[in-house]
Design a protein around this motif. Structure first.
Motif, PDB file in Angstrom:
ATOM      1  N   ASP A 263      45.342  41.803  40.503  1.00  0.00           N
ATOM      2  CA  ASP A 263      43.921  42.524  40.769  1.00  0.00           C
ATOM      3  C   ASP A 263      43.297  41.393  41.435  1.00  0.00           C
TER       4      ASP A 263
ATOM      5  N   TRP B 239      44.633  40.493  45.608  1.00  0.00           N
ATOM      6  CA  TRP B 239      44.626  42.112  46.891  1.00  0.00           C
ATOM      7  C   TRP B 239      43.803  41.175  47.386  1.00  0.00           C
TER       8      TRP B 239
ATOM      9  N   CYS C   4      45.260  39.474  50.443  1.00  0.00           N
ATOM     10  CA  CYS C   4      46.538  39.255  51.490  1.00  0.00           C
ATOM     11  C   CYS C   4      46.058  39.862  53.034  1.00  0.00           C
TER      12      CYS C   4
ATOM     13  N   ILE D  85      48.454  44.867  52.240  1.00  0.00           N
ATOM     14  CA  ILE D  85      49.698  45.714  51.344  1.00  0.00           C
ATOM     15  C   ILE D  85      50.204  46.382  51.848  1.00  0.00           C
TER      16      ILE D  85
ATOM     17  N   GLU E 253      52.364  50.187  50.110  1.00  0.00           N
ATOM     18  CA  GLU E 253      52.558  50.465  48.121  1.00  0.00           C
ATOM     19  C   GLU E 253      53.783  51.478  49.023  1.00  0.00           C
TER      20      GLU E 253
ATOM     21  N   LYS F 112      53.803  47.989  44.480  1.00  0.00           N
ATOM     22  CA  LYS F 112      53.002  47.743  45.294  1.00  0.00           C
ATOM     23  C   LYS F 112      52.652  46.098  46.057  1.00  0.00           C
TER      24      LYS F 112
ATOM     25  N   GLY G 128      51.325  42.708  47.839  1.00  0.00           N
ATOM     26  CA  GLY G 128      50.689  41.862  48.698  1.00  0.00           C
ATOM     27  C   GLY G 128      51.210  41.065  49.514  1.00  0.00           C
TER      28      GLY G 128
END
Length: 757
Positions: free
Chosen positions: A169, A172, A175, A178, A180, A293, A295
């Protein structure tokens, strides 16, 4: 592969029983006929979920030739777990031999034993059953929604496995991008050539013998003990031969039924499933639903990954938590991703029971990961192979969870060699040249990882015994179940290498709980790394004893004696030698002793095997039909014990993986009845549909620490990268995404249409 430095290891040796198999003289359980044997037939549920209100077996009992009818009313009502491995194994107990509630179409309701199979088949149809329907849950989403009717206990969620590395967490925000996505994989059947079959013989002295082509005789003995209240000395489980298993014969299926009927009649009872019964009433691969998901940075560096999965365990728990646990660690072995999170929940549904299958969770987890890698590469306009190379683990990489070395992982070497074999630059140019044609060329790359044992999950131990005969030959007593991959032949090769005894003079006693030492079972790709190392250790112990006896005859120190070509040699004087037969004669006649060695070997660590596959496909943009043209597969195996056997395993794994990727599937109607119940509808790839294969193995340096001569597993790993490799190739050909398996022609056409729209 490096130049071979051994005498026996590395030789291309046909599997031991090849001639017996092709001439039809190999004896399987289906070939056995015991005096007074009865034949059994099972009545299966036509309902996906129902309570049995009444069951009338009167007509079946009175049918000519019928000797026993078994139901929940006259069989043990002990709950058990068919995937139990050993005595202290803790797993959810949700199954009974027969229950007053059925939980999927194909669940067991009753069984008949009769003098002939025809009588059993006729009688079982005379059993009258009244059902009271219960709510049916056929999908993961339906089973986990709020207020869903619980199939067991208070919830349809069996449990969970959760593993964290780093802090996902927090990363993120660091990055550049991202992505998903959601992915699904389907339930598929093992399609072993040999069906599920068992013969149970309960004798009047209360000795039970069960003949079954299973993967875990000692585990089956534990379950039978629990069900029938017997001590282990009263239960003998034997596996004469196996005609294919792939995990489908690791969990107990029909053996308790045959045993219950044999106890009732005190006669041997044979129960064999048809192909339809094998598909609908044994095991399938866990279907799955995944959210992935990821990143990443502009240069392709993967910074964080979050995987959340649900698996469909079907009507009973069986290996739900085992598969979840196996998944939860294998995903951390592939890439240099310091921040990673994995969470999985197995879920009960009113569908065919899911259980162990080749790859054991890895194909489901890696499908989404590898598909997303391909999507990231396309998004960054980067070659997929380059993205893989950038992020793959190195030999000195550390596990992000435990911060310990992976071992000797060689995925980068696999990728380089696979690119050479298939001429990667050339086929990528072909893909580009055909991008506007009706028949598109696509190239897909994928990495797969699988373990080598159960280290870290539970105890992983094997004990082997080796006995010398007075003519210099020897017998290996091994609990291994040879599933057609010649795992026992591999053990013989290692013993031959150490002792210098020719292969023809080494024989085996196998897979018999009364004759062999305790063995965990044949699964988790532990055959080479664990059992092979046990073979090496027991041979080394025997070597010391033979050297000691030979030293009396050669009049030299034991340490200077070499064992080779069925002789004991003076390493300093080749003329000073004695046959191992004469050594054994001296041992018995003069030393007055027998030579028996027994070694227990626990797995020292849990390394991983790696494989990189590259697929080249041709897709018809009008029909959606896909043909796999060429396929390169290179596996990291540490050391090649028998290249001929490895090539066969690798080709078979590719066939199974391509089937998962392209065509195999089991679907259900609205009542929960499976649609694909035979091989006419259940589509597996024909030999003519297989691509041209380019196969090789990486065996660098000293190989994998803790394995025999540095060797590690191959068996399950090739299934893992095959589905994403071929689907990546299809997606790169059509320029659209497919995130659900199988990628059959209808699904390809849908993807093409969605792109146009």
């Amino acid at each position: 592969m490096e130049e071979n430095k051994f005498d026996v290891i590395g030789q291309r040796i046909p599997i031991r029983d090849a001639a017996a198999k092709v001439t039809g003289t190999k004896v399987y359980v289906g070939d056995m006929k015991l005096p007074g044997m009865l034949y059994a037939k099972v009545l299966h549920s036509p309902k996906a979920h129902a309570k049995i209100i009444s069951i009338d077996t009167t007509e079946a009992e009175n049918y000519p030739g019928v000797r026993a009818v078994a139901t929940y009313k006259n069989t043990p009502q002990v709950k058990y777990n068919s995937a139990l491995r050993f005595i202290e194994h803790q797993m959810p107990n949700t199954e009974r031999i027969f229950d007053d509630t059925v939980r999927f179409v194909g669940d067991r309701v009753a069984a008949v034993a009769a003098d002939t199979l025809e009588a059993a088949e006729a009688a079982v149809k005379l059993i009258k059953v009244q059902y009271e329907d219960l709510p049916v849950m056929l999908t993961i989403d339906g089973a986990i929604k709020e207020g869903a009717y619980p199939i067991h206990g208070n919830s349809n969620i069996v449990g969970q496995a959760h593993v964290d590395a780093g802090n996902v967490d927090e990363v993120w925000d660091q990055c550049d991008y991202i992505i998903e996505d959601y992915f699904t994989t389907q339930p598929i059947h093992h399609v072993a050539v040999e069906p599920h079959i068992a013969i149970a013989q309960w004798e009047y002295g209360d000795k039970l013998t069960v003949y079954t082509p299973c993967q875990n005789i000692f585990g089956f003995r534990v379950i039978l003990s629990q069900l029938f209240g017997m001590s282990y000395n009263k239960i003998r489980v034997v596996t004469p031969a196996i005609g294919g298993a792939f995990g489908g014969k690791l969990e107990m299926t029909i053996e308790p039924v045959a045993t219950a009927l044999s106890k009732m009649t005190r006669r041997p009872v044979r129960l064999e499933y048809t192909r339809k019964e094998c598909i609908t009433s044994t095991r399938v691969r866990h279907a799955s639903k995944a959210r992935v998901k990821t990143g990443f940075m502009k240069d392709g560096t993967i910074k964080a990954m979050d995987l959340k999965l649900y698996t469909n365990t079907g009507a009973y728990a069986t290996s739900a938590l085992n598969v979840a646990g196996a998944m939860s660690h294998k995903v951390f072995k592939a890439y240099k991703i310091d921040n990673m999170r994995f969470h999985v929940n197995p879920v009960y549904t009113n569908t065919i029971i899911a259980g162990a299958m080749r790859g054991y969770g890895s194909p489901q987890a890696y499908f989404g990961m590898e598909r997303q890698f391909n999507k990231i590469a396309n998004f960054l306009h980067m070659d997929p192979a380059e993205l893989q190379m950038k992020n793959m683990v190195d030999p000195d990489s550390l596990d992000p969870c435990f911060h310990k070395p992976h071992g000797n992982p060689r995925p980068k070497d696999c990728l380089k060699r696979a690119m050479e074999l298939i001429d990667y630059d050339k086929i990528c140019k072909e893909q580009e040249a055909a991008k506007n044609d009706r028949y598109r060329i696509g190239v897909g790359v994928a990495l797969g990882v699988h373990g080598n044992n159960c280290f870290g999950a539970h105890r992983d131990v094997t004990t082997l015994m080796l006995k010398m005969n007075e003519d210099g030959s020897c017998i290996l007593y091994t609990g291994s179940h040879d599933m057609g991959n010649d795992n026992v032949g591999m053990q013989k090769q290692i013993i031959s290498e150490v002792l210098g005894i020719s292969l023809a003079r080494i024989d085996t006693v196998e897979a018999d709980t009364d004759a062999c030492m305790w063995h965990l079972g044949d699964y988790a790709s532990r055959g080479t790394y664990v059992v092979g190392m046990a073979a090496k250790k027991v041979a080394e112990e025997m070597k010391k004893e033979l050297q000691k006896e030979a030293s009396d005859l050669l009049k030299i120190d034991p340490e200077t004696i070499i064992l080779k070509d069925d002789y004991a040699w003076d390493s300093n004087d080749e003329s000073n030698k004695v046959s191992i037969a004469d050594v054994m004669l001296h041992c018995q006649k003069d030393s007055m002793r027998e030579l028996n060695c027994c070694v227990t070997h626990p797995a020292p660590r849990g390394p991983s095997s790696y494989g990189v596959h590259i697929a080249k496909v041709c897709v018809d943009m009008e029909t959606g039909e896909t043909k796999v043209l060429e396929y390169a597969a290179v596996q990291d195996v540490g050391c090649v014990i028998n290249p001929l056997a490895l090539e066969g395993q690798l080709a078979g794994g590719i066939h199974m993986g391509l089937g998962m990727g392209l065509c195999e599937n089991i679907t259900y109607d609205e009542n929960g009845t499976p649609k694909e119940t035979g091989l006419k509808k259940y589509k597996i790839l024909r030999a003519s549909e297989m691509p041209k294969l380019y196969l090789d193995f990486i065996a660098e340096g000293e190989g994998e620490s803790g394995g025999p001569y540095g060797a590690k597993s191959l068996g399950e790993c090739p299934v893992v990268p095959a589905p994403p490799a071929v689907v990546n190739a299809i997606c790169n050909a059509i320029g659209a995404e497919i995130n659900d398996l199988p990628a059959d022609s209808s699904r390809v056409k849908e993807a093409i249409a969605s792109k146009k729209n």
